[in-house]
Design an enzyme around this catalytic site. Sequence first.
Site, PDB file in Angstrom:
ATOM      1  N   HIS A 104       0.975  -1.170   0.021  1.00 31.03           N
ATOM      2  CA  HIS A 104      -0.094   0.068   0.100  1.00 31.03           C
ATOM      3  C   HIS A 104       0.902   1.323  -0.127  1.00 31.03           C
ATOM      4  O   HIS A 104       0.234   2.221  -0.340  1.00 31.03           O
ATOM      5  CB  HIS A 104      -0.982   0.081   1.224  1.00 31.03           C
ATOM      6  CG  HIS A 104      -2.238   0.620   0.824  1.00 31.03           C
ATOM      7  ND1 HIS A 104      -3.360   0.487   1.585  1.00 31.03           N
ATOM      8  CD2 HIS A 104      -2.473   1.343   0.078  1.00 31.03           C
ATOM      9  CE1 HIS A 104      -4.454   1.242   1.200  1.00 31.03           C
ATOM     10  NE2 HIS A 104      -4.004   1.994   0.012  1.00 31.03           N
ATOM     11  N   ASP A 126     -10.049   0.006   3.466  1.00 32.54           N
ATOM     12  CA  ASP A 126      -8.948  -0.682   4.154  1.00 32.54           C
ATOM     13  C   ASP A 126      -9.540  -1.173   5.591  1.00 32.54           C
ATOM     14  O   ASP A 126     -10.239  -0.552   6.354  1.00 32.54           O
ATOM     15  CB  ASP A 126      -7.908   0.229   4.265  1.00 32.54           C
ATOM     16  CG  ASP A 126      -6.527  -0.325   4.427  1.00 32.54           C
ATOM     17  OD1 ASP A 126      -6.335  -1.328   5.115  1.00 32.54           O
ATOM     18  OD2 ASP A 126      -5.353   0.095   3.943  1.00 32.54           O
ATOM     19  N   HIS A 128      -7.124  -1.127   7.718  1.00 39.17           N
ATOM     20  CA  HIS A 128      -6.141  -0.521   8.449  1.00 39.17           C
ATOM     21  C   HIS A 128      -6.073   1.103   8.440  1.00 39.17           C
ATOM     22  O   HIS A 128      -6.406   1.359   7.151  1.00 39.17           O
ATOM     23  CB  HIS A 128      -4.498  -1.103   8.232  1.00 39.17           C
ATOM     24  CG  HIS A 128      -4.538  -2.412   8.483  1.00 39.17           C
ATOM     25  ND1 HIS A 128      -4.841  -3.344   7.350  1.00 39.17           N
ATOM     26  CD2 HIS A 128      -4.338  -3.249   9.799  1.00 39.17           C
ATOM     27  CE1 HIS A 128      -4.633  -4.597   7.929  1.00 39.17           C
ATOM     28  NE2 HIS A 128      -4.444  -4.576   9.183  1.00 39.17           N
ATOM     29  N   ASP A 130      -3.279   3.020   8.289  1.00 35.59           N
ATOM     30  CA  ASP A 130      -2.273   3.742   7.365  1.00 35.59           C
ATOM     31  C   ASP A 130      -1.613   4.931   7.668  1.00 35.59           C
ATOM     32  O   ASP A 130      -1.393   5.764   6.940  1.00 35.59           O
ATOM     33  CB  ASP A 130      -2.335   3.255   6.056  1.00 35.59           C
ATOM     34  CG  ASP A 130      -2.702   2.075   5.629  1.00 35.59           C
ATOM     35  OD1 ASP A 130      -2.269   1.209   6.366  1.00 35.59           O
ATOM     36  OD2 ASP A 130      -3.185   1.698   4.488  1.00 35.59           O
ATOM     37  N   HIS A 143       4.144   0.495   4.459  1.00 37.85           N
ATOM     38  CA  HIS A 143       2.897   0.288   4.164  1.00 37.85           C
ATOM     39  C   HIS A 143       1.625   0.745   4.917  1.00 37.85           C
ATOM     40  O   HIS A 143       0.714   0.602   4.810  1.00 37.85           O
ATOM     41  CB  HIS A 143       2.479  -1.179   3.301  1.00 37.85           C
ATOM     42  CG  HIS A 143       2.282  -2.260   4.481  1.00 37.85           C
ATOM     43  ND1 HIS A 143       1.995  -3.438   4.085  1.00 37.85           N
ATOM     44  CD2 HIS A 143       2.788  -2.356   5.831  1.00 37.85           C
ATOM     45  CE1 HIS A 143       1.826  -4.263   5.070  1.00 37.85           C
ATOM     46  NE2 HIS A 143       2.497  -3.701   6.360  1.00 37.85           N
ATOM     47  N   ASP A 229      -7.429  -1.546  -0.902  1.00 40.04           N
ATOM     48  CA  ASP A 229      -6.752  -2.768   0.018  1.00 40.04           C
ATOM     49  C   ASP A 229      -7.417  -3.948   0.038  1.00 40.04           C
ATOM     50  O   ASP A 229      -8.398  -3.804   0.561  1.00 40.04           O
ATOM     51  CB  ASP A 229      -6.164  -2.003   1.165  1.00 40.04           C
ATOM     52  CG  ASP A 229      -5.171  -2.675   1.843  1.00 40.04           C
ATOM     53  OD1 ASP A 229      -5.025  -4.227   1.760  1.00 40.04           O
ATOM     54  OD2 ASP A 229      -4.352  -2.527   2.724  1.00 40.04           O
ATOM     55  N   ASP A 231      -7.248  -6.498   1.800  1.00 42.71           N
ATOM     56  CA  ASP A 231      -7.382  -6.670   3.255  1.00 42.71           C
ATOM     57  C   ASP A 231      -8.568  -6.136   3.534  1.00 42.71           C
ATOM     58  O   ASP A 231      -9.085  -6.410   4.826  1.00 42.71           O
ATOM     59  CB  ASP A 231      -6.275  -6.779   4.080  1.00 42.71           C
ATOM     60  CG  ASP A 231      -5.703  -5.341   4.319  1.00 42.71           C
ATOM     61  OD1 ASP A 231      -6.738  -4.325   4.544  1.00 42.71           O
ATOM     62  OD2 ASP A 231      -4.499  -5.105   4.758  1.00 42.71           O
ATOM     63  N   GLU A 278      -1.962  -4.883  -2.091  1.00 40.97           N
ATOM     64  CA  GLU A 278      -1.773  -5.936  -1.274  1.00 40.97           C
ATOM     65  C   GLU A 278      -2.274  -7.162  -1.550  1.00 40.97           C
ATOM     66  O   GLU A 278      -2.680  -8.025  -0.688  1.00 40.97           O
ATOM     67  CB  GLU A 278      -2.458  -5.601   0.052  1.00 40.97           C
ATOM     68  CG  GLU A 278      -1.939  -4.316   0.690  1.00 40.97           C
ATOM     69  CD  GLU A 278      -0.368  -4.277   1.330  1.00 40.97           C
ATOM     70  OE1 GLU A 278       0.155  -5.529   1.386  1.00 40.97           O
ATOM     71  OE2 GLU A 278       0.377  -3.359   1.585  1.00 40.97           O
TER      72      GLU A 278
END
Length: 306
Positions: A104, A126, A128, A130, A143, A229, A231, A278
Amino acid sequence: MSRTVRIIGAPMDYGANRRGVDMGPSAIRYAGLSDELEDAGVETVDAGDLLMPRAEERDPDANPPRAGNAKFLREVEDVCSRLREQVAESLSAGEFPLVLGGDHSIAIGTMGGSSREADLGVIWFDAHADLNTPQTSPSGNVHGMPLAATLGRGLFGELEWAHAPRVREEAVAYVGLRSIDERERDLIKESDMTAFTMADIDERGITAVVEDALEVATRDTDGVHVSLDLDWVDPKTAPGVGTPVRGGATYREAHAALERVSKHDERDGIVRSMDVVEVNPILDEKNETAKLAAGLTASAFGKRIL
């Protein structure tokens, strides 16, 4: 979408802690990305991949002064600087830049190029946040820092290749957060960013949440960058990612979210750039995550069931 989509591969894994994500662009192409986009009525041109040395050939700690514990920061700078130019050139040529990661951290380059001539809103799909910096990151993996870099937080405010001044906090919307560091949680609460968690999606539904995210990202901006992303999706559906977190978006929620973005783009021409990141084929099962990435990208460009 009437613009030609320029596919740019950024096979970088300097920012991640698990090898394999550098093969993500190839896996997404192999999963039929071009065919999926063609089915959506989109013309594409593939610019190939940015060239970069393998991580094994570089020293992760050979960083500039004050880089904290960030790993491969010099290499990330090199790749993101070149990617920034390619994205900006694509837009100048009237094309739509679609960047395939890689980890990312490539979004630093994508957003930098997309915002060069425009005030840019961001929708961040996402698990997360980040939002770490080299000084706050517990892992040192870049990332986990691309939004902090783009917004000029910490060290990144001094780095021209990372900071994108025309991306403002109040035009950033997270969708589907579910794994956030304690420090990041405080930063989000103190910031002007808007954050929708998976709990918001559970309570209100994906369509309502994405509508609100679009409202945030289009307010007083010239266009929107969509960062996807994989994930963000539940690992039962998208197993081939480096940092899986249970409880993510379902297959249908993910498609519905990108379809909603596409409907607004078809009506108002709001989407300016996109990156898909990712996908890790080493951790995948029969390339299912790459196939999902290709399908979700097609949904973002207008592919429908009917």
